[in-house]
Design an enzyme around this catalytic site. Structure first.
Site, PDB file in Angstrom:
ATOM      1  N   ARG A  78       0.829  -1.207   0.000  1.00  0.00           N
ATOM      2  CA  ARG A  78       0.000   0.000   0.000  1.00  0.00           C
ATOM      3  C   ARG A  78       0.861   1.253   0.000  1.00  0.00           C
ATOM      4  O   ARG A  78       0.557   2.220  -0.665  1.00  0.00           O
ATOM      5  CB  ARG A  78      -0.916  -0.034   1.230  1.00  0.00           C
ATOM      6  CG  ARG A  78      -1.747   1.213   1.419  1.00  0.00           C
ATOM      7  CD  ARG A  78      -2.574   1.118   2.695  1.00  0.00           C
ATOM      8  NE  ARG A  78      -3.486  -0.008   2.664  1.00  0.00           N
ATOM      9  CZ  ARG A  78      -3.892  -0.664   3.758  1.00  0.00           C
ATOM     10  NH1 ARG A  78      -3.451  -0.324   4.945  1.00  0.00           N
ATOM     11  NH2 ARG A  78      -4.723  -1.667   3.650  1.00  0.00           N
ATOM     12  N   TYR A  79       1.927   1.232   0.787  1.00  0.00           N
ATOM     13  CA  TYR A  79       2.842   2.370   0.873  1.00  0.00           C
ATOM     14  C   TYR A  79       4.102   2.017   0.094  1.00  0.00           C
ATOM     15  O   TYR A  79       4.520   0.867   0.083  1.00  0.00           O
ATOM     16  CB  TYR A  79       3.220   2.625   2.336  1.00  0.00           C
ATOM     17  CG  TYR A  79       2.065   2.838   3.267  1.00  0.00           C
ATOM     18  CD1 TYR A  79       1.345   4.029   3.241  1.00  0.00           C
ATOM     19  CD2 TYR A  79       1.693   1.859   4.177  1.00  0.00           C
ATOM     20  CE1 TYR A  79       0.293   4.232   4.110  1.00  0.00           C
ATOM     21  CE2 TYR A  79       0.634   2.057   5.052  1.00  0.00           C
ATOM     22  CZ  TYR A  79      -0.069   3.243   5.021  1.00  0.00           C
ATOM     23  OH  TYR A  79      -1.103   3.451   5.873  1.00  0.00           O
ATOM     24  N   ARG A 119       7.206  -0.058   2.058  1.00  0.00           N
ATOM     25  CA  ARG A 119       7.044  -1.230   2.908  1.00  0.00           C
ATOM     26  C   ARG A 119       5.887  -2.093   2.430  1.00  0.00           C
ATOM     27  O   ARG A 119       4.927  -1.584   1.847  1.00  0.00           O
ATOM     28  CB  ARG A 119       6.823  -0.821   4.368  1.00  0.00           C
ATOM     29  CG  ARG A 119       5.697   0.176   4.605  1.00  0.00           C
ATOM     30  CD  ARG A 119       6.036   1.025   5.836  1.00  0.00           C
ATOM     31  NE  ARG A 119       4.933   1.849   6.324  1.00  0.00           N
ATOM     32  CZ  ARG A 119       4.618   3.059   5.832  1.00  0.00           C
ATOM     33  NH1 ARG A 119       5.278   3.544   4.792  1.00  0.00           N
ATOM     34  NH2 ARG A 119       3.629   3.746   6.359  1.00  0.00           N
ATOM     35  N   CYS A 151      -3.546 -18.226  14.124  1.00  0.00           N
ATOM     36  CA  CYS A 151      -3.133 -17.504  15.330  1.00  0.00           C
ATOM     37  C   CYS A 151      -3.199 -18.454  16.513  1.00  0.00           C
ATOM     38  O   CYS A 151      -3.870 -19.485  16.451  1.00  0.00           O
ATOM     39  CB  CYS A 151      -4.066 -16.323  15.605  1.00  0.00           C
ATOM     40  SG  CYS A 151      -4.053 -15.090  14.306  1.00  0.00           S
ATOM     41  N   CYS A 176      -9.081 -13.399  18.435  1.00  0.00           N
ATOM     42  CA  CYS A 176      -9.639 -12.244  19.133  1.00  0.00           C
ATOM     43  C   CYS A 176     -11.011 -11.949  18.539  1.00  0.00           C
ATOM     44  O   CYS A 176     -11.173 -11.954  17.314  1.00  0.00           O
ATOM     45  CB  CYS A 176      -8.716 -11.045  18.959  1.00  0.00           C
ATOM     46  SG  CYS A 176      -6.993 -11.430  19.331  1.00  0.00           S
ATOM     47  N   CYS A 225     -11.148  -9.172  15.848  1.00  0.00           N
ATOM     48  CA  CYS A 225     -10.074  -9.180  14.848  1.00  0.00           C
ATOM     49  C   CYS A 225     -10.497  -8.519  13.547  1.00  0.00           C
ATOM     50  O   CYS A 225     -11.540  -8.825  12.989  1.00  0.00           O
ATOM     51  CB  CYS A 225      -9.643 -10.618  14.556  1.00  0.00           C
ATOM     52  SG  CYS A 225      -8.418 -10.714  13.244  1.00  0.00           S
ATOM     53  N   ARG A 256      -9.081  -8.987  10.766  1.00  0.00           N
ATOM     54  CA  ARG A 256      -8.950  -9.947   9.665  1.00  0.00           C
ATOM     55  C   ARG A 256      -9.739 -11.221   9.965  1.00  0.00           C
ATOM     56  O   ARG A 256      -9.398 -12.298   9.508  1.00  0.00           O
ATOM     57  CB  ARG A 256      -7.478 -10.300   9.432  1.00  0.00           C
ATOM     58  CG  ARG A 256      -6.652  -9.135   8.946  1.00  0.00           C
ATOM     59  CD  ARG A 256      -5.382  -9.571   8.202  1.00  0.00           C
ATOM     60  NE  ARG A 256      -4.658  -8.391   7.754  1.00  0.00           N
ATOM     61  CZ  ARG A 256      -3.553  -7.927   8.351  1.00  0.00           C
ATOM     62  NH1 ARG A 256      -3.017  -8.554   9.382  1.00  0.00           N
ATOM     63  NH2 ARG A 256      -2.961  -6.842   7.889  1.00  0.00           N
ATOM     64  N   ASP A 306     -11.631  -1.426  13.867  1.00  0.00           N
ATOM     65  CA  ASP A 306     -11.999  -1.459  12.448  1.00  0.00           C
ATOM     66  C   ASP A 306     -13.410  -1.993  12.234  1.00  0.00           C
ATOM     67  O   ASP A 306     -13.983  -2.644  13.107  1.00  0.00           O
ATOM     68  CB  ASP A 306     -10.990  -2.325  11.685  1.00  0.00           C
ATOM     69  CG  ASP A 306      -9.625  -1.659  11.587  1.00  0.00           C
ATOM     70  OD1 ASP A 306      -9.583  -0.473  11.229  1.00  0.00           O
ATOM     71  OD2 ASP A 306      -8.614  -2.326  11.902  1.00  0.00           O
ATOM     72  N   ASP A 349      -7.504   2.984  10.377  1.00  0.00           N
ATOM     73  CA  ASP A 349      -7.155   2.434   9.073  1.00  0.00           C
ATOM     74  C   ASP A 349      -8.357   2.696   8.179  1.00  0.00           C
ATOM     75  O   ASP A 349      -9.418   2.103   8.391  1.00  0.00           O
ATOM     76  CB  ASP A 349      -6.848   0.932   9.197  1.00  0.00           C
ATOM     77  CG  ASP A 349      -5.689   0.532   8.325  1.00  0.00           C
ATOM     78  OD1 ASP A 349      -5.657   0.954   7.155  1.00  0.00           O
ATOM     79  OD2 ASP A 349      -4.810  -0.203   8.810  1.00  0.00           O
ATOM     80  N   LYS A 372      -3.499   4.292   6.987  1.00  0.00           N
ATOM     81  CA  LYS A 372      -3.735   4.738   8.360  1.00  0.00           C
ATOM     82  C   LYS A 372      -3.636   6.259   8.448  1.00  0.00           C
ATOM     83  O   LYS A 372      -2.786   6.858   7.794  1.00  0.00           O
ATOM     84  CB  LYS A 372      -2.694   4.121   9.289  1.00  0.00           C
ATOM     85  CG  LYS A 372      -2.809   2.614   9.402  1.00  0.00           C
ATOM     86  CD  LYS A 372      -1.729   2.068  10.312  1.00  0.00           C
ATOM     87  CE  LYS A 372      -1.687   0.556  10.261  1.00  0.00           C
ATOM     88  NZ  LYS A 372      -1.323   0.040   8.916  1.00  0.00           N
TER      89      LYS A 372
HETATM   90  C1  LIG Z   1      -0.471  -0.823   8.683  1.00  0.00           C
HETATM   91  C2  LIG Z   1       0.166  -1.131   7.416  1.00  0.00           C
HETATM   92  C3  LIG Z   1       1.533  -0.908   7.221  1.00  0.00           C
HETATM   93  C4  LIG Z   1       2.416  -0.363   8.297  1.00  0.00           C
HETATM   94  O1  LIG Z   1       2.153   0.970   8.511  1.00  0.00           O
HETATM   95  P1  LIG Z   1       3.097   1.796   9.510  1.00  0.00           P
HETATM   96  O2  LIG Z   1       2.398   3.087   9.614  1.00  0.00           O
HETATM   97  O3  LIG Z   1       4.441   1.841   8.887  1.00  0.00           O
HETATM   98  O4  LIG Z   1       3.117   1.010  10.804  1.00  0.00           O
HETATM   99  C5  LIG Z   1       2.084  -1.189   6.010  1.00  0.00           C
HETATM  100  N1  LIG Z   1       1.347  -1.680   4.997  1.00  0.00           N
HETATM  101  C6  LIG Z   1       0.037  -1.907   5.145  1.00  0.00           C
HETATM  102  C7  LIG Z   1      -0.708  -2.455   4.002  1.00  0.00           C
HETATM  103  C8  LIG Z   1      -0.606  -1.636   6.361  1.00  0.00           C
HETATM  104  O5  LIG Z   1      -1.911  -1.904   6.512  1.00  0.00           O
HETATM  105  S1  SF4 Z   2      -6.197  -9.682  16.127  1.00  0.00           S
HETATM  106 FE1  SF4 Z   2      -6.627 -11.241  14.584  1.00  0.00          FE
HETATM  107  S2  SF4 Z   2      -4.665 -11.613  13.562  1.00  0.00           S
HETATM  108 FE2  SF4 Z   2      -4.220 -10.604  15.538  1.00  0.00          FE
HETATM  109  S3  SF4 Z   2      -3.914 -12.293  17.020  1.00  0.00           S
HETATM  110 FE3  SF4 Z   2      -6.057 -11.676  17.172  1.00  0.00          FE
HETATM  111  S4  SF4 Z   2      -7.098 -13.100  15.763  1.00  0.00           S
HETATM  112 FE4  SF4 Z   2      -4.921 -13.151  15.213  1.00  0.00          FE
END
Ligand SMILES: *Cc1c(COP(=O)(O)O)cnc(C)c1O
Ligand code: SF4
Length: 347
Positions: free
Chosen positions: A89-90, A93, A102, A106, A109, A111, A270, A307, A314
Site C-alpha cells: 500500500r505504501y 514497505r 493464530c 480475538c 479481529c 482480519r 476497524d 485504518d 492509516k
Molecule cells: C499498517 C500497514 C503498514 C504499516 O504501517 P506503519 O504506519 O508503517 O506502521 C504497512 N502496509 C500496510 C498495508 C498496512 O496496513
Molecule cells: S487480532 Fe486477529 S490476527 Fe491478531 S492475534 Fe487476534 S485473531 Fe490473530
C-alpha cells in the site's frame, strides 16, 4: 494452569467460561468465527464475561449483529495485493501474510474473515511474494503478519529470514505478533536465534490491549526479546468493555514501557463484521487520548490511528487530517491528501 487451548463452545462451558444456557447461540457464533484461547490467556482471565481478558477471546452473541457499514475486508488488504499474501500500500514497505493461523482468535479481529483458514502461505505464493519484493527496490521493510507469524516453527522463520536477508535493498523486518503475551513459551532460544538474522534489523510489534495480559511469563518473554537486542513496539485496539478509558490505558501503556515496549499505535476498532459492541466513536477515542496527554510520559503515548476503509491507509486521528463536520461524521485526509468521509456507525 490449564494445559490445552480451548477451541469449542463445549470446551468453554466445561471450563466455566460461558453458561450452559448460552451454548446454542454461541454455537452459531462459532460457525462464523473460530474460537481459540491459549492456556496462558485462560489462566489470566478473571471470572465473568466482563473480565477484560475474557471479553477479548470468549465469543459473544452480539457478534451475530452485523451493521451495514461492516466490511469483509475492513482495511482493504485486498485492494493493493500484487501477489497472493502480499499487500503493498505504501511505497517503502509491504505486508507479508505468512500464515493465517493464530494462537488465539480475538473477537474483534480486523482480519476475522480470513484468519484461521488454510494456515501457512504455500511455497509457490511465498516465492512469488519474495520475487516481487526482490524486483521492487523501493521496498525497504517487510512486515510479517498473518495471522500471527510466530506460530510458525523457529526453523521456518529462520528460513524466511534468510531469504529476506538475501534481498539487498531490504533493511528491516517487522513482526506483528501476539505470541509473547498469549503463548510466551514459544519465545525460546530457537525462536530468538531465528529472529537474529545476520544482516537485517528485526523489530517486534506486540499486540496487547490490557495490562492483565502482561503476566510474569509474558514479561519474561518480552525480557528475552529485549535482551536479544530486538527493539519492541506495541499496538493496541481501542475496545469498549476492555480498555476504552484513560485509567485502563494508562495502566497498559505504563506496563508496556516498564517492559521496554514502546506503545506505537492505538487503533480505532476497524469495521469488521460483528464487532460493533467493541467500537467507540472517534470523538470518544480522541477524548481519551487528550486525557492521557500530559498525565503520562510522552514515551508511553501511542498514536491513535484509523485504518481508512477501502485500503487508503492509516491516519492519525488526533491530527488536523481528521475533522468532525457534524456529530459522528468525519472528513479525513489520507497520506496522499485525498479526502474520505467516515461515519461512526449509528451516528
Ligand atoms: C499498517 C500497514 C503498514 C504499516 O504501517 P506503519 O504506519 O508503517 O506502521 C504497512 N502496509 C500496510 C498495508 C498496512 O496496513
Ligand atoms: S487480532 Fe486477529 S490476527 Fe491478531 S492475534 Fe487476534 S485473531 Fe490473530
Amino acid at each position: 494452569m490449564p494445559t490445552r487451548p480451548l477451541t469449542s463452545v463445549s470446551a468453554l462451558t466445561r471450563a466455566g467460561l460461558v453458561p450452559d444456557a448460552d451454548a446454542a447461540v454461541l454455537e452459531q457464533v462459532a460457525s462464523e468465527f473460530r474460537i481459540r484461547i491459549t492456556p496462558a490467556m485462560q489462566a489470566a482471565a478473571g471470572p465473568g464475561a466482563h473480565d477484560p481478558i475474557a471479553a477479548q477471546f470468549v465469543p459473544d452473541a452480539r457478534e451475530l449483529d452485523t451493521r451495514p457499514e461492516e466490511l469483509a475486508d475492513p482495511i482493504g488488504d485486498d485492494a493493493h495485493s500484487p501477489t497472493p499474501g502480499l499487500t503493498h500500500r505504501y511505497p517503502d514497505r509491504v505486508i507479508l501474510h505468512i500464515t493465517r493461523t493464530c494462537e488465539v482468535y480475538c473477537r474483534f479481529c480486523f482480519r476475522r474473515e480470513v484468519v484461521g483458514e488454510e494456515g501457512t502461505l504455500p511455497e509457490r505464493d511465498l516465492a512469488a511474494a519474495l520475487d516481487y519484493i526482490a524486483r521492487t527496490p523501493a521496498i525497504h521493510e517487510v512486515i510479517l503478519t498473518g495471522g500471527d507469524p510466530l506460530v510458525l516453527s523457529a526453523r521456518r522463520i529462520a528460513s524466511v529470514m534468510a531469504r529476506l536477508a538475501a534481498i539487498p535493498h531490504l533493511d528491516v523486518v517487522r513482526i506483528h505478533t501476539r505470541i509473547p503475551v498469549v503463548a510466551p513459551g514459544r519465545i525460546d532460544d530457537a525462536m530468538l536465534a531465528a529472529l537474529a538474522p545476520a544482516r537485517l534489523a528485526v523489530w517486534v510489534v506486540l499486540h496487547s490491549n490490557h495490562a492483565n495480559e502482561l503476566t510474569p511469563d509474558a514479561c519474561a518473554a518480552l525480557a528475552r526479546l529485549a535482551g536479544a537486542g530486538i527493539p519492541l513496539l506495541s499496538q493496541s485496539v481501542l475496545l469498549r468493555g476492555v480498555n476504552a478509558d484513560p485509567d485502563t490505558l494508562a495502566d497498559l501503556f505504563r506496563a508496556l514501557i516498564r517492559n521496554r515496549v514502546k506503545p506505537y499505535y492505538l487503533h480505532h476498532c476497524d469495521l469488521a463484521r460483528g464487532t460493533g459492541h467493541f467500537r467507540t466513536t472517534i470523538a470518544e477515542g480522541r477524548a481519551i487520548m487528550a486525557a492521557l496527554r500530559g498525565r503520562m510520559s510522552g514515551t508511553c503515548l501511542p498514536t491513535y490511528v484509523l485504518d481508512l476503509p477501502g485500503g487508503h491507509g492509516k491516519v492519525p486521528l488526533t491530527s488536523e487530517a481528521a475533522r468532525e463536520i457534524a456529530p459522528g461524521h468525519w472528513r479525513i485526509a489520507d497520506w496522499r491528501g485525498r479526502i474520505h468521509d467516515y461515519r461512526d456507525p449509528g451516528a
